[in-house]
Scaffold this motif. Structure first.
Motif, PDB file in Angstrom:
ATOM      1  N   GLU A 196      28.749  -5.862 -11.211  1.00 38.77           N
ATOM      2  CA  GLU A 196      28.973  -6.145 -12.696  1.00 38.77           C
ATOM      3  C   GLU A 196      30.023  -4.813 -13.090  1.00 38.77           C
ATOM      4  N   VAL A 197      30.061  -4.631 -14.477  1.00 36.58           N
ATOM      5  CA  VAL A 197      30.768  -3.560 -14.950  1.00 36.58           C
ATOM      6  C   VAL A 197      30.197  -2.282 -14.524  1.00 36.58           C
ATOM      7  N   GLY A 198      28.779  -2.489 -14.605  1.00 39.47           N
ATOM      8  CA  GLY A 198      27.947  -1.308 -14.046  1.00 39.47           C
ATOM      9  C   GLY A 198      27.321  -1.774 -12.830  1.00 39.47           C
ATOM     10  N   ILE A 199      26.670  -0.929 -11.904  1.00 40.00           N
ATOM     11  CA  ILE A 199      26.236  -1.008 -10.832  1.00 40.00           C
ATOM     12  C   ILE A 199      24.715  -0.914 -10.829  1.00 40.00           C
ATOM     13  N   GLY A 200      23.831  -1.751 -10.478  1.00 40.07           N
ATOM     14  CA  GLY A 200      22.386  -1.504 -10.331  1.00 40.07           C
ATOM     15  C   GLY A 200      22.015  -1.840  -9.046  1.00 40.07           C
ATOM     16  N   GLY A 201      20.885  -1.519  -8.712  1.00 44.64           N
ATOM     17  CA  GLY A 201      20.332  -1.686  -7.182  1.00 44.64           C
ATOM     18  C   GLY A 201      18.713  -2.241  -7.529  1.00 44.64           C
ATOM     19  N   GLY A 202      18.316  -3.130  -6.774  1.00 48.71           N
ATOM     20  CA  GLY A 202      17.198  -3.579  -6.544  1.00 48.71           C
ATOM     21  C   GLY A 202      16.575  -3.542  -5.141  1.00 48.71           C
ATOM     22  N   VAL A 203      15.453  -2.770  -4.839  1.00 42.51           N
ATOM     23  CA  VAL A 203      15.152  -2.498  -3.615  1.00 42.51           C
ATOM     24  C   VAL A 203      13.685  -3.275  -3.321  1.00 42.51           C
ATOM     25  N   ILE A 204      13.758  -4.285  -2.091  1.00 43.48           N
ATOM     26  CA  ILE A 204      12.604  -4.890  -1.855  1.00 43.48           C
ATOM     27  C   ILE A 204      12.020  -3.973  -0.442  1.00 43.48           C
ATOM     28  N   GLY A 261       9.165   2.816 -13.299  1.00 48.27           N
ATOM     29  CA  GLY A 261       9.736   1.577 -13.341  1.00 48.27           C
ATOM     30  C   GLY A 261      11.081   1.543 -13.034  1.00 48.27           C
ATOM     31  N   PHE A 262      11.804   3.009 -12.892  1.00 49.57           N
ATOM     32  CA  PHE A 262      13.185   3.200 -12.992  1.00 49.57           C
ATOM     33  C   PHE A 262      13.908   3.116 -11.483  1.00 49.57           C
ATOM     34  N   GLY A 285       8.387  -6.235   1.701  1.00 44.99           N
ATOM     35  CA  GLY A 285       8.097  -7.639   1.003  1.00 44.99           C
ATOM     36  C   GLY A 285       7.663  -7.159  -0.562  1.00 44.99           C
ATOM     37  N   ARG A 286       7.895  -5.934  -1.153  1.00 47.97           N
ATOM     38  CA  ARG A 286       7.329  -5.665  -2.379  1.00 47.97           C
ATOM     39  C   ARG A 286       8.698  -5.003  -3.230  1.00 47.97           C
ATOM     40  N   LEU A 287       8.959  -5.221  -4.401  1.00 47.83           N
ATOM     41  CA  LEU A 287       9.831  -4.519  -5.258  1.00 47.83           C
ATOM     42  C   LEU A 287       9.411  -3.019  -5.343  1.00 47.83           C
ATOM     43  N   LEU A 288      10.370  -2.446  -4.941  1.00 55.77           N
ATOM     44  CA  LEU A 288      10.062  -0.949  -5.466  1.00 55.77           C
ATOM     45  C   LEU A 288      10.504  -0.385  -6.547  1.00 55.77           C
ATOM     46  N   SER A 289       9.447   0.101  -7.260  1.00 57.93           N
ATOM     47  CA  SER A 289       9.741   0.243  -9.035  1.00 57.93           C
ATOM     48  C   SER A 289       9.886   1.579  -9.204  1.00 57.93           C
ATOM     49  N   VAL A 305      13.847 -11.224 -20.515  1.00 57.35           N
ATOM     50  CA  VAL A 305      15.162 -10.941 -20.805  1.00 57.35           C
ATOM     51  C   VAL A 305      15.622  -9.567 -19.637  1.00 57.35           C
ATOM     52  N   ALA A 306      16.813 -10.069 -19.042  1.00 57.92           N
ATOM     53  CA  ALA A 306      17.170  -8.965 -18.231  1.00 57.92           C
ATOM     54  C   ALA A 306      18.448  -8.187 -18.960  1.00 57.92           C
ATOM     55  N   VAL A 307      18.167  -6.528 -18.582  1.00 58.47           N
ATOM     56  CA  VAL A 307      19.266  -5.861 -19.185  1.00 58.47           C
ATOM     57  C   VAL A 307      19.578  -4.809 -18.333  1.00 58.47           C
ATOM     58  N   PRO A 308      20.759  -4.372 -18.344  1.00 61.94           N
ATOM     59  CA  PRO A 308      21.417  -3.429 -17.407  1.00 61.94           C
ATOM     60  C   PRO A 308      20.763  -1.932 -17.802  1.00 61.94           C
ATOM     61  N   GLY A 309      19.782  -1.759 -17.529  1.00 65.51           N
ATOM     62  CA  GLY A 309      19.631  -0.379 -18.059  1.00 65.51           C
ATOM     63  C   GLY A 309      18.058   0.067 -17.669  1.00 65.51           C
ATOM     64  N   LEU A 310      17.577   0.965 -18.246  1.00 63.65           N
ATOM     65  CA  LEU A 310      16.069   1.629 -17.850  1.00 63.65           C
ATOM     66  C   LEU A 310      15.197   1.145 -18.895  1.00 63.65           C
ATOM     67  N   VAL A 311      14.073   0.265 -18.452  1.00 62.50           N
ATOM     68  CA  VAL A 311      13.444  -0.550 -19.466  1.00 62.50           C
ATOM     69  C   VAL A 311      11.946  -0.064 -19.289  1.00 62.50           C
TER      70      VAL A 311
END
Length: 437
Positions: free
Chosen positions: A241-249, A260-261, A252-256, A169-175
């Motif tokens: 979206e209503v909120g703005i999030g960012g994912g950073v690669i 994880g925030f 070649g790796r997801l920056l967590s 499940v994907a949620v727009p927040g800190l998980v």
């Protein structure tokens, strides 16, 4: 496609490199080798057992045993002779099966719930979005609707005779990904919500693994593995979206980040005299570029928070904005221009920090890309460090509002590739009478 490897590649099976080991060690080694073979066929396509052995460094006997188990789990299948130009009898080619193994990804956002399911081979089985006002409901009501959507999806997969390998499940927040608890999702009004635990209580079978993760991170992974910037080792994905999030690669790796925030770019303060954000602070970036900001400027009579009895999906809101633009409403051009400028300003900071080659814009950004990107790119070049911005460009995602749910399903698939033993061995069907005789 990004490729990661587990297991040995130095000749012979991994297990043969250990002179002795406990049963637990042997189980771990076999699991690793099963993953190695399955992932190899998944990434490089059909090949014979002998080719798999040669390319992975495992010996042929080991590969034959591993393939038999993967076939029993419904993950590999034989598709016919492989003609590779070699002298002698061609070997039977192995291919990824997984037609009976499904991955289910969900996304809960401010005004919709999305569901996306594939089988292990990548065939799309479910792809839908349901309008739902999560902002106007408490977490229990939203999770009840999420459980309903999951129940419908599982019923559809069951009719297709597909076993579910897991749900993400994907949620727009800190998980907190370890516990499945959403620490805070400001636009949903969620604080300390145990999503995974709640879904089990709501009826998701206990043998179906449930994980929860940040929507922007999952969308970034979807883009990296199969989007417009597929394989780009340094990219930033921005949700629209209503909120703005960012994912950073990065590399070649997801920056967590430590907890994880990493990637909560929407709550970076850009205007100390600006609007109050849903997180309670003043002047966050998402108050300038979020869909709610665009709607407030372009269609103030239908702004978020004005409950007029009409449930509006993001696509419907954008359609209304387009109609007003076509009718010559000057507020629309002004609003898109303002969003574009702030999009470029905020992105300049991201480029200075992460030095990406590409900034992928998703959600509503992608829908308005032809008007947003020129403004944002110009602002980025004006404010960013000269060398880095010259080699970075905005590109529009082609995954739509479903990028996070796609990434969520991809997490389940990756988990199976990493641990094929998570899929039970299928019970053999009774042989026909003639064969038994």
């Amino acid at each position: 496609m990004h490729r990661s490897w587990t297991g040995s590649r130095n000749g012979g099976s991994t297990s043969s490199n250990r002179s002795a080991g406990t049963p637990a060690d042997q189980a771990t080694v076999r699991r690793s080798n099963l993953s190695l073979v399955l992932r190899h066929v998944s990434e490089y396509g059909p090949r014979s057992r002998s080719v798999v052995a040669m390319e992975t460094g495992l010996n042929k006997t080991t590969v034959t045993s591993l393939v038999s188990e993967l076939q029993a789990r419904g993950l590999l299948k034989e598709i016919g002779p492989q003609h590779a130009g070699a002298v002698g009898r061609p070997g039977l080619a192995l291919a990824l099966d997984g037609a009976g193994v499904g991955a289910l990804g969900l996304e809960v956002n401010a005004d919709y719930i999305a569901a996306f399911a594939t089988d292990l081979g990548g065939r799309v089985l479910i792809d839908r979005r349901v309008s739902f006002d999560s902002m106007g409901c408490d977490s229990e009501r939203s999770l009840t609707e999420l459980a309903r959507v999951i129940g419908e999806a599982m019923a559809e997969l069951d009719l297709l005779e597909v076993r579910i390998a897991g749900i993400t499940v994907a949620v727009p927040g800190l998980v907190d990904t370890a516990t499945g608890i959403v620490d805070v999702a400001p636009n949903l009004g969620w604080y300390g919500v145990p999503v995974a635990e709640w879904l089990v209580r709501a009826g998701v079978p206990p043998n179906v693994p449930i994980s929860v993760d940040n929507d922007a991170n999952l969308a970034a992974l979807a883009e990296f593995t199969g989007g417009v910037a597929s394989g780009t080792s340094d990219l930033v994905y921005l949700t629209g979206e209503v909120g703005i999030g960012g994912g950073v690669i990065s590399g070649g790796r997801l920056l967590s980040g430590a907890d994880g925030f990493a990637g909560e770019v929407g709550h970076v303060m850009v205007d100390p005299s600006g609007e109050r954000c849903g997180c309670g602070r003043i002047g966050c970036w998402e108050t300038k570029v979020g869909l709610a900001a665009l709607v407030r400027m372009a269609t103030p009579d239908h702004a978020y928070g004005m409950h007029d009895g009409v449930m509006r999906d993001p696509e419907e809101r954008l359609a209304e904005i387009e109609l007003r633009w076509a009718a010559g409403d000057p507020r629309v051009d002004l609003a898109i221009g303002e969003v574009g400028r702030w999009l470029g300003r905020g992105s300049a900071t991201l480029v200075n920090l992460f030095n990406p080659r590409v900034i992928v814009i998703g959600g509503y950004f992608a829908k308005l890309a032809d008007r947003l990107i020129p403004v944002a790119q110009a602002e980025l070049r004006r404010l960013g460090v000269e060398g880095s911005v010259a080699r970075c460009e905005f590109v529009a995602s082609d995954l739509g509002f479903g990028a996070a749910s796609r990434g969520a399903a991809g997490i389940v698939t990756e988990r199976v590739l990493s641990n094929p033993t998570a899929i039970d061995v299928r019970l053999a069907e009774p042989a026909p009478e003639k064969e038994r005789e």
